[in-house]
Design a protein around this motif. Structure first.
Motif, short mmCIF file in Angstrom:
data_model
loop_
_atom_site.label_atom_id
_atom_site.label_comp_id
_atom_site.label_asym_id
_atom_site.label_seq_id
_atom_site.Cartn_x
_atom_site.Cartn_y
_atom_site.Cartn_z
N LYS A 13 11.45 -15.74 -36.69
CA LYS A 13 12.12 -16.61 -35.73
C LYS A 13 13.62 -16.62 -36.01
O LYS A 13 14.04 -16.84 -37.14
CB LYS A 13 11.56 -18.03 -35.82
N ILE A 14 14.39 -16.40 -34.95
CA ILE A 14 15.84 -16.31 -35.09
C ILE A 14 16.50 -17.21 -34.06
O ILE A 14 16.17 -17.15 -32.86
CB ILE A 14 16.33 -14.86 -34.89
N SER A 15 17.44 -18.04 -34.50
CA SER A 15 18.15 -18.91 -33.57
C SER A 15 19.50 -18.30 -33.21
O SER A 15 20.11 -17.56 -34.00
CB SER A 15 18.36 -20.30 -34.19
N VAL A 16 19.97 -18.62 -32.02
CA VAL A 16 21.22 -18.06 -31.51
C VAL A 16 21.77 -18.98 -30.44
O VAL A 16 21.03 -19.78 -29.84
CB VAL A 16 20.96 -16.64 -30.94
N SER A 17 23.07 -18.91 -30.19
CA SER A 17 23.68 -19.72 -29.13
C SER A 17 23.41 -19.09 -27.78
O SER A 17 23.56 -17.88 -27.60
CB SER A 17 25.20 -19.82 -29.35
N LYS A 18 23.03 -19.92 -26.83
CA LYS A 18 22.64 -19.45 -25.51
C LYS A 18 23.83 -18.88 -24.73
O LYS A 18 24.94 -19.39 -24.80
CB LYS A 18 22.03 -20.61 -24.71
N GLY A 19 23.60 -17.77 -24.03
CA GLY A 19 24.61 -17.18 -23.17
C GLY A 19 25.71 -16.43 -23.89
O GLY A 19 26.77 -16.21 -23.33
N VAL B 152 13.57 -21.92 -38.08
CA VAL B 152 13.74 -20.48 -37.91
C VAL B 152 14.03 -19.84 -39.26
O VAL B 152 14.40 -20.51 -40.23
CB VAL B 152 14.90 -20.15 -36.92
N ASN B 153 13.86 -18.52 -39.31
CA ASN B 153 14.11 -17.77 -40.55
C ASN B 153 15.56 -17.33 -40.69
O ASN B 153 16.00 -17.00 -41.80
CB ASN B 153 13.22 -16.53 -40.61
N ALA B 154 16.27 -17.30 -39.57
CA ALA B 154 17.65 -16.82 -39.60
C ALA B 154 18.40 -17.34 -38.38
O ALA B 154 17.80 -17.65 -37.35
CB ALA B 154 17.69 -15.30 -39.62
N VAL B 155 19.74 -17.42 -38.52
CA VAL B 155 20.61 -17.74 -37.40
C VAL B 155 21.59 -16.58 -37.26
O VAL B 155 22.09 -16.05 -38.25
CB VAL B 155 21.35 -19.09 -37.61
N CYS B 156 21.85 -16.16 -36.02
CA CYS B 156 22.68 -14.98 -35.77
C CYS B 156 24.03 -15.37 -35.17
O CYS B 156 24.09 -16.08 -34.16
CB CYS B 156 21.94 -14.02 -34.83
N LEU B 157 25.10 -14.89 -35.83
CA LEU B 157 26.47 -15.10 -35.36
C LEU B 157 27.33 -13.96 -35.89
O LEU B 157 26.88 -13.18 -36.73
CB LEU B 157 27.04 -16.42 -35.90
#
Length: 277
Positions: free
Chosen positions: A149-155, A189-194
Motif C-alpha cells: 500500500k502506497i500513499s500519494v497526493s491526489k492529482g 500504508v507501507n510507503a509514501v511517494c514524493l
C-alpha cells in the motif's frame, strides 16, 4: 495670489517629475547594475527545508538556497538580503522587482513566459518513497506487489507515475502531502511517494522509515529564476556560478551541511547531484 499658486503648481510638478524619474530609473535599470548600486542581493526565501529554513526563535536563514545566495552575495561584494515570499508569489515578486533571484524554482515552459532561467540546472531531485524500514527496495518493481500500500497526493505527477507503473500495488490518494504522510505514520500504508527532498523533514517528524530513490530514476532538474530583461549579465553570471558550485561539489556540500545541522545523517538521504545516485 495667482503668482503664488503658479509657484506651488510648479513645485508640485517638479516633485512629481523627480519621483517619476526615480521610478523610471528603477524600472529601466538592469538587475546587475541595481545590485551593485543598492549594495545587496535580494533573494526570495520561504520556510521549506532543506532549501530554506529559519528557526522560529532565530533570525538567520539557512538551507541550500539561502547558502547559495549568501555565497553569491559575498562574491559580488554586496550583502545578502532575504525577502520572504511563497512559491506561489515568487514569480510575481521577480516581475515587480521585489527580489533579484529565486532559487529552487523548476524551469517550466509556462514559467519561462514570465521569468528567465539560466541554462545550467541548480540541482536535481527524484521521485522517491519514504518506506517501512524492513522493506528491500531497489527498483520500482519491488513495490509492485499485491498487499503493498502506497500513499500519494491526489492529482500530482507522483500519483500519475506510480498508478501507471505499479498496477499490482494498492495506491491510496489523499488531498495533500500531509494527509499522505499521516497514512504512513499511522501504519495504514507501507510507503509514501514524493520527490525526495520533502521526505527528509517528513522522516524526521515521523521518526522512522527509509528514503529510497527506486530505479529507473524519475528525475527532475530545479533551477534559479531571475527577472526577464534585455541585459543578460546577471542571468549569465548566475549560470556560470551555479554551474561552478554544482561541478565542484559545493552545492552537494551545502546540502549535507544543512542536513547535519538539521540532525539528519547525510548518508541516509539521496544526494542532489544526479551523478551521486
Amino acid at each position: 495670489m495667482t503668482f503664488m499658486k503658479s509657484k506651488l503648481m510648479a513645485m508640485l510638478f517638479a516633485i512629481m517629475a523627480m519621483f517619476t524619474g526615480i521610478a523610471a530609473h528603477a524600472q529601466d535599470q538592469s538587475t546587475w547594475d541595481a545590485i551593485k548600486e543598492r549594495g545587496s542581493l535580494r533573494v526570495g526565501v520561504t520556510q521549506a527545508p532543506p532549501w530554506f529554513y529559519k528557526d522560529p526563535l532565530g533570525t538567520e536563514w539557512t538551507g541550500v538556497g539561502a547558502k547559495i545566495g549568501q555565497e553569491m552575495a559575498k562574491t559580488l561584494g554586496v550583502t545578502f538580503e532575504p525577502v520572504e515570499v511563497t512559491w506561489a508569489t515568487a514569480i510575481a515578486a521577480l516581475q515587480a522587482n521585489k527580489i533579484d533571484i529565486q532559487f529552487v524554482l523548476d524551469a517550466t515552459p509556462e514559467r519561462a513566459l514570465a521569468v528567465d532561467f539560466p541554462s545550467q540546472p541548480l540541482l536535481y531531485y527524484a521521485l522517491a518513497v519514504l518506506a517501512d524500514d524492513d522493506l528491500q527496495i531497489t527498483n520500482w518493481e519491488d513495490l509492485n506487489k499485491e498487499g503493498m500500500k502506497i500513499s500519494v497526493s491526489k492529482g500530482t505527477t507522483m500519483e500519475a507515475y506510480i498508478t501507471e507503473n505499479l498496477p499490482n500495488a494498492e495506491i491510496l490518494s489523499f488531498p495533500d502531502n500531509a494527509a499522505a504522510l499521516a497514512a504512513f505514520q499511522s501504519g495504514r500504508v507501507n510507503a509514501v511517494c514524493l520527490f525526495h527532498p520533502p521526505l527528509i523533514t517528513m522522516r524526521k517528524n515521523v521518526g522512522r522509515g527509509q528514503i529510497v530513490i527506486p530505479k529507473p530514476v524519475r528525475q527532475t532538474a530545479s533551477s534559479a529564476a531571475v527577472r526577464m530583461e534585455s541585459d543578460k549579465r546577471f542571468r549569465d553570471w548566475v549560470n556560470t556560478t551555479i554551474s561552478y558550485y554544482y561541478e565542484t561539489g559545493q552545492t552537494q556540500k551545502m546540502f549535507e551541511d544543512f542536513l547535519i545541522s538539521f540532525d539528519v545523517d547525510p548518508k541516509t538521504v539521496p544526494a542532489i547531484r544526479r551523478e551521486d545516485w
